[in-house]
Design a protein around this motif. Structure first.
Motif, short mmCIF file in Angstrom:
data_model
loop_
_atom_site.label_atom_id
_atom_site.label_comp_id
_atom_site.label_asym_id
_atom_site.label_seq_id
_atom_site.Cartn_x
_atom_site.Cartn_y
_atom_site.Cartn_z
N SER A 22 42.80 41.24 35.77
CA SER A 22 41.07 40.46 36.31
C SER A 22 41.63 39.13 36.06
O SER A 22 42.61 38.93 35.76
CB SER A 22 39.98 40.62 35.54
N ASP B 182 37.73 36.64 34.50
CA ASP B 182 37.11 38.02 33.53
C ASP B 182 36.13 38.77 34.63
O ASP B 182 35.15 38.94 34.87
CB ASP B 182 35.53 37.32 32.92
N LYS B 183 37.17 38.11 35.96
CA LYS B 183 36.48 39.04 36.98
C LYS B 183 37.46 40.08 37.63
O LYS B 183 38.48 39.68 37.71
CB LYS B 183 36.01 37.77 38.41
N ILE C 203 39.86 39.15 44.12
CA ILE C 203 39.42 38.82 43.17
C ILE C 203 37.18 38.23 43.09
O ILE C 203 37.26 37.47 44.25
CB ILE C 203 40.48 37.81 42.67
N GLU C 204 36.59 39.80 42.75
CA GLU C 204 35.19 39.13 43.34
C GLU C 204 34.21 38.27 43.23
O GLU C 204 34.76 36.58 42.01
CB GLU C 204 34.16 39.55 41.97
N ILE D 214 35.89 34.99 43.79
CA ILE D 214 36.50 33.90 43.75
C ILE D 214 38.06 33.73 44.62
O ILE D 214 38.67 32.78 45.14
CB ILE D 214 37.52 34.12 41.74
#
Length: 369
Positions: free
Chosen positions: A184, A187-188, A283-284, A286
């Motif tokens: 991550s 924090d994603k 990366i969700e 991002i």
């Protein structure tokens, strides 16, 4: 009355337009060679103690010369952290060797113990490496758990043996997905949507390429061997010393041929898998990834690197590493889905390097490609 026209954070995020950047690597083979050779000399003179500093110097060189969108990556581990981990790993290694050599029953138990310990070492090593990696003052993290690691690194590889390794490409797909999807940033998590069929295709392409190279190598070796046999049957027409030289040349040809076949296999397989893995990852919220590494280019790079290292007895290793880093970076494109300046570091616990160094000693060291 004046009105505040400053856009809110949500408004700014809505106004953001995604943009793409290529990863760049600015290192040079000559520059890294000086670091590499000093690392080797000092490691030998200090009986391995300096290897902790050597590892940090190497990582910081490659991280510091890798740039994305005008910002460089950072490697934050200190040599003392690495050295402590290696001392503890060495103690564990000595205990393991003592058990296997002098107490056979304990040796068997130690092997099984290591089998169950390996998933933990993989997780802790990945966790340490990710926490020590930073981009734009934001660290990476790894959140894998023991159960998933045990399934992917122990259970499935054992099961694949009973399928005559027909299940192995699927197992490799599971391992890659586990290692990357548990990473991550800010924090994603990284979302990974790989497909098993692509791994089987990568293996098929690699075997076909190896078969072609193998036929070429065997043809050359066959012609050379036949000529050598003819010369040996007519010693009067050919000096014995030259016959011996020709025999050595044939052995060298086989060694070079084997190296070429292995390099071609790895080049084709790694290219296809890397492209599929990165193109299937994001990366969700991002960033998304794109890899357009060409099979021919990377296979030739792998082949020439392997032959150069072989012919120079290892002195070309720095040159090979820098060439590889440059090509991989050029083939990697990152699309930012949000303003990276708004990202903040999600603080987590600092992890020991012990498990990573233990993994080095027991030959289960893992790295991201």
């Amino acid at each position: 009355m004046d009105l505040d026209t400053t856009p809110t954070p949500s408004a700014r995020s809505q106004e953001f337009e995604a943009y793409s950047r290529r990863v760049e690597f600015s290192g040079s083979g000559k520059e890294f060679f000086s670091i590499w050779i000093v690392n080797i000399v000092l490691t030998l003179l200090t009986l391995g103690i300096y290897s902790a500093w050597a590892k940090v110097r190497t990582y910081r060189y490659f991280y510091g010369h890798t740039q994305l969108d005008g910002h460089r990556f950072d490697y934050l581990a200190s040599p003392i952290q690495i050295l402590k981990g290696r001392i503890l790993a060495f103690i564990l290694f000595v205990i393991y060797m003592f058990c296997t050599q002098f107490v056979p029953i304990l040796g068997v138990l130690a092997v099984f113990g290591l089998l169950f310990l390996m998933p933990w070492m993989v997780n802790q090593g990945m966790r340490f490496n990710m926490r020590m990696s930073r981009y734009r003052n934001v660290r990476f993290a790894f959140k894998g758990n023991y159960g998933d690691a045990f399934l992917n690194f122990i259970v499935l590889p054992i099961v694949s043996v009973f399928t005559l390794y027909l299940l192995l490409p699927y197992v490799l797909k599971r391992i890659d997905k586990y290692l990357h999807s548990e990473i991550s940033y800010a924090d994603k998590p990284i979302t990974v949507n790989t497909k098993g069929g692509e791994y089987y295709l990568a293996v098929i392409l690699a075997y076909v390429a190896c078969a072609i190279v193998g036929v070429i190598v065997m043809t050359i070796a066959g012609v050379f061997g036949l000529s050598l046999q003819t010369m040996m049957l007519d010693p009067e027409g050919f000096e014995q010393s030259l016959t011996a030289i020709s025999a050595v040349a044939l052995i060298i040809l086989f060694v070079v041929g084997y190296t070429a076949i292995f390099a071609v296999y790895m080049g084709v397989y790694q290219t296809h898998v890397r492209n599929h893995l990165l193109n299937s990852s994001e990366i969700e919220g991002i960033a998304s990834f794109k890899s357009d590494l060409r099979i021919v280019d990377y296979t030739l790079l792998t082949l020439t690197n392997a032959l150069a290292v072989l012919c120079t007895l290892g002195l070309a290793i720095p040159w090979a590493k820098v060439r590889t880093a440059k090509m991989l970076c050029r083939a990697t494109e990152i699309t930012f889905l949000c303003d990276p300046q708004t990202l903040t570091d999600a603080q987590g616990e600092q992890n020991s390097s012990f498990a990573e160094e233990a993994a080095d000693f027991f030959d289960v060291d893992l790295s991201l490609g």
